[in-house]
Design an enzyme around this catalytic site. Sequence first.
Site, short mmCIF file in Angstrom:
data_model
loop_
_atom_site.label_atom_id
_atom_site.label_comp_id
_atom_site.label_asym_id
_atom_site.label_seq_id
_atom_site.Cartn_x
_atom_site.Cartn_y
_atom_site.Cartn_z
N LYS A 145 0.87 -1.18 0.00
CA LYS A 145 0.00 0.00 0.00
C LYS A 145 0.90 1.22 0.00
CE LYS A 145 -4.03 1.97 2.34
NZ LYS A 145 -3.72 3.36 2.11
N ARG A 190 -3.55 8.65 -5.47
CA ARG A 190 -4.22 7.69 -6.35
C ARG A 190 -4.37 8.35 -7.71
NH1 ARG A 190 -8.91 3.64 -4.56
NH2 ARG A 190 -8.98 2.37 -6.44
N GLU A 214 -0.73 4.29 -8.00
CA GLU A 214 -0.43 5.24 -6.93
C GLU A 214 0.88 5.94 -7.29
OE1 GLU A 214 -2.66 5.45 -4.43
OE2 GLU A 214 -1.61 6.42 -2.77
P1 AMP Z 1 -7.24 4.63 2.31
O1 AMP Z 1 -7.00 5.95 1.62
O2 AMP Z 1 -6.47 4.47 3.58
O3 AMP Z 1 -8.69 4.28 2.40
O4 AMP Z 1 -6.62 3.48 1.37
C1 AMP Z 1 -6.99 3.34 0.03
C2 AMP Z 1 -5.97 4.03 -0.86
O5 AMP Z 1 -4.74 3.33 -0.88
C3 AMP Z 1 -6.38 4.03 -2.31
O6 AMP Z 1 -7.28 5.06 -2.59
C4 AMP Z 1 -5.06 4.23 -3.03
O7 AMP Z 1 -4.82 5.61 -3.20
C5 AMP Z 1 -4.03 3.71 -2.06
N1 AMP Z 1 -3.24 2.56 -2.55
C6 AMP Z 1 -1.92 2.43 -2.35
N2 AMP Z 1 -1.45 1.29 -2.86
C7 AMP Z 1 -2.50 0.66 -3.43
C8 AMP Z 1 -2.65 -0.58 -4.11
N3 AMP Z 1 -1.62 -1.40 -4.31
N4 AMP Z 1 -3.89 -0.90 -4.54
C9 AMP Z 1 -4.95 -0.08 -4.32
N5 AMP Z 1 -4.86 1.11 -3.68
C10 AMP Z 1 -3.66 1.47 -3.23
#
Ligand code: AMP
Length: 550
Positions: free
Chosen positions: A247, A252, A297
Amino acid sequence: MEYSKLVDVYEKLSATTKKLEKTEIVANFIKNLNSEELKIAIPMLQGKIFLESEEQEIGIADKLVIQTLTKLGFSKKEVLNEFKETGDLGLVAEHLVKRKRQAILFKRKLSAEKIFYSIRELASLTGKSSQEKKLNIILELLNSAEPKETKYIIRTIIEELRLGIAEGILRDAIALAFNVDKEIVEYAYNLKTDFGEVAIIAKEKGEEGLKRIKLEIGKPTKVMLAEKSKNIEEALKDAKEPAIEYKYDGMRTLVHKDKDKIWIFTRRLENVTKQFPDLVKLCRDNIKVERAILEGETLGIKDKKPVPFQELSKRIHRKYNIEEMVKDIPIQINLFDCLLVENEQLLDKPFSYRRKKLEEIVKIIKGKFQLAEQLKTKDLKKAEEFYHKALNLGQEGVMVKNLNAPYQPGKRVGYMYKVKPEKETLDLVITGAEWGQGRRTTWLASFVLAIRDEETGELLEIGKMGTGLTDEQFKEMTERLKPLIEFEKDNIVHIKPKIVVEVGYQELQKSPNYKSGFALRFPKLIRIREDKGVEEADTLERVKRLYKQT
Ligand code: AMP
């Protein structure tokens, strides 16, 4: 369409707080409009003259509106006094114009189209005499408006229409007006991200038309959202057929490609193509098909390590000296999904298929243009190792995705789960605040937070908290802090340190901007620690320890 008709609807909407009533008011209004009218009326009901994906924004400051009102024959003092009282420039305009206009009998009828396109024109003006031109455009609108109309014109211009027409109400109103299913309207909106277009399709082609909506290159879709899992073990179970990915903590990014033309959008659908010429070039050179929609990302990279998001975000809103930024904060994209390739839409295909397509069409430039690191396993030990490796590399955690799942724009549907370390909270002292603006002039709207230096007893600033509070909480905080105000200058107030708040945050960073040497990223109020006095607030020592752990 006469603007007065829209104003009638605005007035009805302001008279109720009930969602259902608002929905019916909007539905009754839009069901009798033709497609041309819908194109204007829907954004004007939302108070949004530009879509997020359009690069323009209105960008009119309160100051220019105040100046315009003085040109209508009011003194600056008059305008400012009214503004101080109401905190709403729309109301100020209405009150003042009402007083002055009684004598005028003949007036042209203003059309909604005229207002819509004039406001769009405001955004297109740049350069030397642009302020004056803008002022004249607003003046022309106000000169031919009824007092009530002036209120809504101003509120639209400063993007504070405040009618409470959120996405849910508009979705339901379109469904009701054109007799189509709500879910289908929502599906269409998540793909099109333009309620105006969705309403026109619903009117002209009904439910079948909405279902046939396809992804369109150049128009961003809402992204699929992640759920949270407590730990890796749970995430593996939740995701059923799991693939684990790093992650990355960055931006994004939606990449759209049509031959040589590339668009870059953010998760909030903003078009940031101009800000990322380096990414545009990477996409142009290394996507091996003519047409594609990919997702990934974007990270800022220095010394091969990701920079804090705060650094990268400098690039997102940068309008000038972009080339300098490109050099200062080089980027890397980690692609993780693929929604369209040539003429094949892949939303309904399983993630395993989409990832395979991605692997086929991307030429990898290591460290620059690459795929998200991925491991397919159900083995807990291997998954945990992968998680720790991600954290050690400075990534935020992992995403655990279901390889069999389709892509659902705009939804949190349990096809991907995030796992990241829980952040600690801090108990901090409020030592200052700032009066709000516009609607919030009577509230303290931003709070200075401080930690305690155990040795000296000094309170050291560590950040400012201005978001994450409900209206009720702002009011409550204002009431609590008002008696503690020591002195004020401009709109900054110094507060006697008495109140301790528990604050969550996304990240702890080193910062020269605050006396503590640290800054909190996105501090968020959790609660007022009624049970704690200042001497029990968290210490600089603890902050240093937490910083080392991250
Ligand atoms: P959160 O913002 O904490 O809800 O986490 C989701 C966000 O993680 C997504 O909107 C992406 O921007 C980010 N992200 C980072 N790495 C990945 C990945 N490998 N797959 C999907 N999302 C990712």
